[in-house]
Design a protein around this motif. Structure first.
Motif, mmCIF file in Angstrom:
data_model
loop_
_atom_site.group_PDB
_atom_site.id
_atom_site.type_symbol
_atom_site.label_atom_id
_atom_site.label_comp_id
_atom_site.label_asym_id
_atom_site.label_seq_id
_atom_site.Cartn_x
_atom_site.Cartn_y
_atom_site.Cartn_z
ATOM 1 N N UNK A 61 -12.293 -3.430 7.282
ATOM 2 C CA UNK A 61 -11.975 -4.048 5.992
ATOM 3 C C UNK A 61 -11.171 -3.027 5.197
ATOM 4 N N UNK A 62 -10.658 -3.442 4.068
ATOM 5 C CA UNK A 62 -9.896 -2.524 3.238
ATOM 6 C C UNK A 62 -10.787 -1.378 2.742
ATOM 7 N N UNK A 63 -11.997 -1.707 2.312
ATOM 8 C CA UNK A 63 -12.914 -0.661 1.806
ATOM 9 C C UNK A 63 -13.279 0.332 2.912
ATOM 10 N N UNK A 64 -13.563 -0.217 4.120
ATOM 11 C CA UNK A 64 -13.942 0.658 5.235
ATOM 12 C C UNK A 64 -12.781 1.591 5.600
ATOM 13 N N UNK B 270 -8.300 5.494 -2.585
ATOM 14 C CA UNK B 270 -8.847 4.429 -3.409
ATOM 15 C C UNK B 270 -8.471 3.071 -2.808
ATOM 16 N N UNK B 271 -9.468 2.194 -2.523
ATOM 17 C CA UNK B 271 -9.167 0.912 -1.870
ATOM 18 C C UNK B 271 -8.294 -0.014 -2.710
ATOM 19 N N UNK B 272 -8.493 -0.016 -4.027
ATOM 20 C CA UNK B 272 -7.664 -0.886 -4.876
ATOM 21 C C UNK B 272 -6.195 -0.474 -4.819
ATOM 22 N N UNK B 273 -5.975 0.844 -4.858
ATOM 23 C CA UNK B 273 -4.610 1.372 -4.798
ATOM 24 C C UNK B 273 -3.979 1.038 -3.442
ATOM 25 N N UNK B 274 -4.750 1.216 -2.378
ATOM 26 C CA UNK B 274 -4.261 0.917 -1.030
ATOM 27 C C UNK B 274 -3.906 -0.566 -0.891
ATOM 28 N N UNK B 275 -4.791 -1.437 -1.397
ATOM 29 C CA UNK B 275 -4.565 -2.878 -1.302
ATOM 30 C C UNK B 275 -3.311 -3.305 -2.025
#
Length: 375
Positions: A282-285, A294-299
């Motif tokens: 997943x994005x968080x993983x 940071x997952x939000x930044x990556x997404x």
């Protein structure tokens, strides 16, 4: 005009033959005269006449010695031999080297012209045969190329209505993806660059697809491509058999797609392919365990560059992989495929996701595939 050399040690005969025959009228050109065998040999090696009219008895090298030497080095040269009365033994020896024209001195203008015309007729007949053979060869090459090109296009598009040409089906090739919109120019350019190494070619949308016989030296391949398709974006596959072109194509299109992204997004795309069977993907993983960001930044970055959410990309990649597996391995169960692409022990959820993406359940998709293959 067929080129002629005269060779005779008697000046009066040499000049007489040179002056009495209207060379142009029978499609010939007198390009030289020699008074001994050595000079004649040197002239032949330098100027390559088509026909040599030669006396048998000459100083330095006689006519038979000249024929023997020339026949091994310039076998296309044809001889007309001149000899005195009673020298038929020489004629028999000359025949061993393919000499068909033997004139006894004194010979007249018509005898020499008749021999010249016979040789010219043989030349023209040979040229017609060679031209016909070349035309046939070109036609067969055109048919072979067309069949190979159709076969490649069928492999890539999934339209398998073309039998694999025997001459190319097991060839080991590199598949090359070139972004270009000039289909005809691309083919001609590729043909000039690779010659017979160009196994097959097709054009899909804005891409030229080259199947080139696998090169031992990849640097040579890259240099040829750099010269031929200067300024074009291109991707080269690993070596593989032509019949597996679909797999090679998918690999290089993935690589081409990655090349359009930043290093970070390319890394995320590679991560998805490598972790496809991981149920925790997943994005968080990915952000926490693999990329440490940071997952939000990556997404946000992923959506900006690809136009697709990370979760949607993962789902699409998984389902597309499942579709490929169903096509290639009809014996693999849906449960096994679900586990293979990260749905763990939940094949029902996999079926729901698959239907949402394709409009069909996995079993319906398989039935449709079987129906297509029967037709």
């Amino acid at each position: 005009m067929y080129k002629v050399l005269l060779a005779d040690d008697e000046r009066i005969i040499l000049d007489g033959i040179a002056g009495i025959i209207e060379w142009d009228s029978i499609g010939t050109s007198l390009i030289g005269k020699a008074q001994n065998g050595l000079d004649a040999y040197e002239f032949i090696m330098q100027y390559k006449p088509d026909i040599v009219i030669s006396d048998i008895k000459m100083p330095g090298m006689n006519g038979l010695e000249l024929i023997e030497k020339v026949s091994s080095e310039c076998p296309s040269v044809q001889f007309i031999l001149l000899s005195g009365f009673g020298e038929f033994e020489y004629a028999k020896q000359a025949m061993k080297y393919g000499v068909k024209h033997y004139l006894v001195k004194p010979c007249n203008e018509q005898q020499i012209i008749s021999s010249l015309k016979e040789i010219i007729a043989e030349f023209k007949q040979k040229e017609r045969r060679e031209k016909a053979a070349e035309c046939l060869k070109d036609e067969l090459e055109h048919i072979r190329s067309y069949a190979a090109n159709q076969y490649l296009e069928g492999l890539l598009t999934g339209v398998k209505n073309q039998a694999p040409p025997l001459a190319v089906q097991d060839k080991t090739i590199n598949l090359i993806l070139v972004k270009t919109d000039a289909a005809t120019q691309s083919y001609q350019t590729a043909k000039e660059a690779f010659g017979s190494d160009l196994t097959a070619f097709c054009h899909l949308g804005d891409y030229a697809i080259l199947a080139v016989e696998a090169q031992r030296n990849e640097e040579v391949l890259e240099k040829k491509l750099a010269v031929c398709f200067e300024g074009c974006q291109l991707t080269i596959s690993r070596a593989g058999e032509l019949r597996h072109a679909k797999d090679l194509f998918e690999e290089i299109t993935d690589a081409y797609s990655e090349s359009k992204h930043s290093a970070l997004i390319s890394k995320m795309v590679k991560l998805v392919r490598g972790e496809l069977g991981n149920p925790h993907l997943s994005l968080k993983w990915a952000a926490k365990e693999m990329l440490y960001m940071n997952p939000d930044y990556l997404g946000k970055l992923f959506k900006q560059e690809t136009g697709e959410k990370f979760s949607a990309y993962v789902t699409r990649t998984r389902v597309e992989h499942a579709m490929k597996r169903m096509k290639s391995r009809k014996d693999v169960s849906v449960s096994d495929i679900a586990e293979e692409i990260g749905f763990g022990d939940n094949p029902k959820y996999f079926s729901l996701v698959f239907k949402k993406y394709t409009g069909l359940t996995p079993s319906e998709y398989r039935k449709k595939q079987r129906g297509a293959s029967v037709r």
